[in-house]
Design a protein around this motif. Sequence first.
Motif, mmCIF file in Angstrom:
data_model
loop_
_atom_site.group_PDB
_atom_site.id
_atom_site.type_symbol
_atom_site.label_atom_id
_atom_site.label_comp_id
_atom_site.label_asym_id
_atom_site.label_seq_id
_atom_site.Cartn_x
_atom_site.Cartn_y
_atom_site.Cartn_z
ATOM 1 N N LEU A 496 9.798 19.346 43.156
ATOM 2 C CA LEU A 496 9.299 18.797 41.968
ATOM 3 C C LEU A 496 10.355 18.723 40.805
ATOM 4 O O LEU A 496 10.402 17.808 40.095
ATOM 5 N N LYS A 497 11.122 19.954 40.713
ATOM 6 C CA LYS A 497 12.273 19.761 39.760
ATOM 7 C C LYS A 497 13.259 18.564 39.937
ATOM 8 O O LYS A 497 13.716 18.051 38.983
ATOM 9 N N GLN A 498 13.440 18.341 41.157
ATOM 10 C CA GLN A 498 14.372 17.263 41.461
ATOM 11 C C GLN A 498 13.776 15.966 40.941
ATOM 12 O O GLN A 498 14.398 15.037 40.441
ATOM 13 N N LEU A 499 12.379 15.547 41.403
ATOM 14 C CA LEU A 499 11.782 14.552 40.922
ATOM 15 C C LEU A 499 11.609 14.380 39.498
ATOM 16 O O LEU A 499 11.840 13.314 38.895
ATOM 17 N N GLN A 500 11.473 15.571 38.758
ATOM 18 C CA GLN A 500 11.517 15.600 37.337
ATOM 19 C C GLN A 500 12.713 15.187 36.789
ATOM 20 O O GLN A 500 12.789 14.640 35.546
ATOM 21 N N SER A 501 13.862 15.792 37.155
ATOM 22 C CA SER A 501 15.101 15.513 36.867
ATOM 23 C C SER A 501 15.297 13.968 37.000
ATOM 24 O O SER A 501 16.153 13.385 35.950
ATOM 25 N N LEU A 502 15.103 13.200 38.114
ATOM 26 C CA LEU A 502 15.230 12.021 38.027
ATOM 27 C C LEU A 502 14.193 11.186 36.893
ATOM 28 O O LEU A 502 15.018 10.211 36.202
ATOM 29 N N ARG A 503 12.941 11.495 36.845
ATOM 30 C CA ARG A 503 12.267 10.723 35.719
ATOM 31 C C ARG A 503 12.796 11.018 34.477
ATOM 32 O O ARG A 503 12.614 10.150 33.481
ATOM 33 N N GLN A 504 13.292 12.050 34.214
ATOM 34 C CA GLN A 504 14.002 12.253 32.838
ATOM 35 C C GLN A 504 15.391 12.018 32.594
ATOM 36 O O GLN A 504 15.837 12.087 31.369
ATOM 37 N N SER A 505 16.046 11.493 33.579
ATOM 38 C CA SER A 505 17.246 11.102 33.432
ATOM 39 C C SER A 505 17.486 9.973 32.577
ATOM 40 O O SER A 505 16.621 9.153 32.278
ATOM 41 N N ARG A 506 18.705 9.996 31.793
ATOM 42 C CA ARG A 506 18.940 8.791 31.054
ATOM 43 C C ARG A 506 19.025 7.560 31.538
ATOM 44 O O ARG A 506 18.616 6.510 31.092
ATOM 45 N N ALA A 507 19.476 7.420 32.846
ATOM 46 C CA ALA A 507 19.430 6.194 33.592
ATOM 47 C C ALA A 507 18.048 5.496 33.624
ATOM 48 O O ALA A 507 17.758 4.633 33.733
ATOM 49 N N MET A 508 17.183 6.656 34.002
ATOM 50 C CA MET A 508 15.868 6.325 34.286
ATOM 51 C C MET A 508 15.175 5.741 32.796
ATOM 52 O O MET A 508 14.286 4.685 33.024
ATOM 53 N N GLN A 509 15.494 6.394 31.737
ATOM 54 C CA GLN A 509 14.988 5.954 30.580
ATOM 55 C C GLN A 509 15.347 4.583 30.189
ATOM 56 O O GLN A 509 14.514 3.931 29.492
ATOM 57 N N MET A 510 16.588 4.285 30.546
ATOM 58 C CA MET A 510 17.269 2.917 30.131
ATOM 59 C C MET A 510 16.728 1.852 31.029
ATOM 60 O O MET A 510 17.426 0.898 30.929
ATOM 61 N N LEU A 511 16.089 2.112 31.995
ATOM 62 C CA LEU A 511 15.931 1.336 33.202
ATOM 63 C C LEU A 511 15.137 -0.013 32.781
ATOM 64 O O LEU A 511 14.159 0.433 32.053
ATOM 65 N N GLN A 512 15.471 -1.192 33.009
ATOM 66 C CA GLN A 512 14.504 -2.430 32.775
ATOM 67 C C GLN A 512 13.423 -2.588 33.699
ATOM 68 O O GLN A 512 13.346 -1.866 34.801
ATOM 69 N N GLN A 513 12.307 -3.233 33.182
ATOM 70 C CA GLN A 513 11.163 -3.000 34.052
ATOM 71 C C GLN A 513 11.062 -3.628 35.550
ATOM 72 O O GLN A 513 10.427 -2.976 36.365
#
Length: 964
Positions: A496-513
């Motif tokens: 779960l921590k690994q998946l949360q880390s991916l979801r909260q990463s800057r790359a994920m936040q800046m991702l296009q739709q």
Amino acid sequence: MSDKNPLSQLPDRLQSVAEKPWSQLESHPSLQGQSGAQLSQELCRVLAISDFVADQLTRRPEWLESLVDEGDITTSYPPGRYAEKLVARLTEVDDEALMHQQLRRFRNYEMVRLIWRDLTRRADMRETTRDLSHLADACIDETLTWLYQRATKRWGMPLSGSDAQPQQLVVLGMGKLGANELNLSSDIDLMFCFPANGETDHPTQSLENQDFFIRLGQKLIQALDNQNAEGFVFRVDMRLRPFGTAGPLAVSFTAMEHYYQDQGRDWERYAMIKARPVAGDIAAGEQLMQQLRPFVYRKYIDFSAFESLRDMKLMINREVRRKGLEQNVKLGSGGIREVEFIAQAFQLIRGGRDLALQQRELLNILPLLPEHVGMPESAVQELVAAYVFLRNTEHAIQSIADKQTQELPDDPQGQARIALAMGFADWDSFQQQLAQHRRAVSQHFADVIAPAEAEGEQNEAADESEWKALINDEMDQDQVLSFLSRKGFADADSALKQLQSLRQSRAMQMLQQVAKTRLLHIMPALLETVGQCRNAEVTLERVLLLIQAVLRRSAYLVLLAENPGAMQQLVRLCSSSAWFAAQLSKQPVLLDELIDPRTLFTPPDKARLQAELSQQLLRVPEDDMEQLMETLRYFHHAHVLRVAASDITEALPLMKVSDYLTWLAETLLEAVLQSAWRMLTEKHGVPMREPGEPCDPDFVVVGYGKMGGIELSYGSDLDLVFIHDADPDLNTNGDKSVPNPVFFNRLGQKMIHFLNTFTPSGQLYDIDMRLRPSGNSGLLVSGLKAFKQYQQKEAWTWEHQALVRARVVAGSPALAKRFEQVRSELLSQPRDRAVLLEQVCSMREKMREHLGSRTTDASGSFDLKQDRGGIVDIEFMVQFMVLNHANKYPDLLTYTDNIRILDGIEANGLMTAEQAGLLRDAYRVLRSVGHRQALQEQSSSVVADEELSQYRQQVARIWDEVMC
């Protein structure tokens, strides 16, 4: 009706169609006599099929004489013939209306010729489409020239704003025109552009360049497209230009580049595959196409093309159903468009890396698919046959009335015409053959473009909705932990921590739709597969490392979605190897290698490696250093990955893995040497071995250590020595001549630059040249004579030990033999055993003191290489035996790898079978453990002290028995 009348040989329902025009033409002088008999037969056939030809020849019977007497019917046109004929027509024309008339008459005459040659098969499909495209090119270009001359008189010459250079319009032909595949009644898709903004030089009526070229473009469209009593030249479609009908008719190169860089859509990439400058400033147009090439052909493998083409096909299918176009040989199921989509899908996916696929004509692309993308040869043959049949059918349909249609006729007369044109006795026979071709196309289209079957099956196994809820953070923590535990993650908190880390990463936040959509699409199946691994949490960490690396290049996510088998291989191999996961994260382009298990788990032998690399290098322009280096690096990374996949899955034993890795290095070294040699000889000429005798190239690369011993592992550096055998007092024979030693030194430097320079794809190999004579203070490249003298007079014993494992790995075969003679002489020298033993043992003790585990903080550990009983002990014993006994047993010099040297030592009675056998077993085991550590990203060669104790003790015991 008389049997001698050619009309009698036509189907009954077509005799009356051809009778009227035939009755007016049968007495024509061109059809009389024995020579006119075949032409009479052909003319009746053409008149029966084509109302357009019948109408044109009835209106202008003199054209028949011209077509026959000038050989236009019986011969192919050479390049430029259309332009010559049209220039002759327009030279004296100075009235725009008259120009329009002459243009249409020219076009109609040539269309009669083309239809005649096509329907009688005097020209095959490829010649017909090529001729039609050349006809369009000539009409566009000569009309543009005529209009441009008058426009500049009226508004002045358009000049660039920066350097006042004259500007000309560039006309890009798109679609079938761009690919030289125009059909008998095709419209032409055009774009208008010009090199640079500025204004015309008219003193009173100056215009901005864009305004000038828009007006010129409008005139050109009118000249080609307008319908009058003579008909039209070509229907013109301008909708493919930037912003479509909402955009300006002509735009500058800069505006074109900005548009495609910022707003270009996937379907526009598809359209630009075939784009070609067809008129105006062709040279400037070619420069523009080079500038736009990165938009069309991505450097990475781009499976998103499947998504785009699939969406386009769905739109076409809806239109087909809405308009009832099922009998359309272009748009209907199994039609021309599906064949085009198959070829262009692979062009878009792989064209950025495979220059051979960067071609416009479909029949040039299809034959490349077996070698370049692995499509079965039989499938390509069926597609080619179907495409030719469908295009011939399209021409037959359009030849009837010169109308832009691909619809099969539903009236008996029209059907009889198509059957006759296609060489069938009746409509039913034609229909059967057509249906067979369309079924084949549909099947191959589904195999290539349609979603993979396995994807649906895999998603059924996954609880997709729960996975998506988890990814979107729509479940509470207890639900998530319970779900992850149920799905195979023993440590659900960690997962779960690994998946949360991916979801909260800057790359994920800046991702296009679009990237988020692709990620959400692939993650359920990916996580389901990860959960099935025995080390699910570790595998998840490794796989998410790759996912993070490709988030901004989400086409790689599409690759996994389109290839479920590749996704399975990815998870399996990442589960087994941290090294594998790290390599893919650094080079996601290598994901393409996972698609085909036949190549993934079957690394090629050296001959196939050399052939494959040669083919790839043939596609690289000789003067493109950057692309050459990238090609070499991709080849290296891809084949290391294949070997690693075979290694991880235990499809190959350790010794074979080292063989493949060594062959790969040899293949690349040979290619690098050839490229460096070519570049330098082009500049300086060839160095001279003796006066009047050029080198061939009298240069070799000598591999030492693991390279020489055929024992390369992942990430091994290359211990190399460069040797030449040219006269040091002579020069090269080129205009920029340099002394031979300077040439060979530059050759060595260029090779090292090729090998260890870091590019976006990394480096080929880390090169170590310290084993050359005098080490780092010596010359980079030694002459063979100087090498021998150094080894005889100055070399240390450890340098002779290193020579035991030295062999030529690239370069001149003749010099390789001379080097081997020198090596044998040096290693076969009689040596005092006591002195040799003391020197070898002394060096070994120094190495243990400086490099063994006791020199580190690894207390209670064992260094596989340097500690007592380790790999280096075995190597030193082997080297001692060779140096001590080679003068009596020259067969000890045959091989450079430790295992086969130990075989020779045993065969000559220098060790007992037990000793040699134990050393071979220990050597394999110790190397294998080190090898496994490399695959787990454990760079250190240290293991726990209690491991491998049996082998260590045996090696230490034999050392005491032999080295005393």
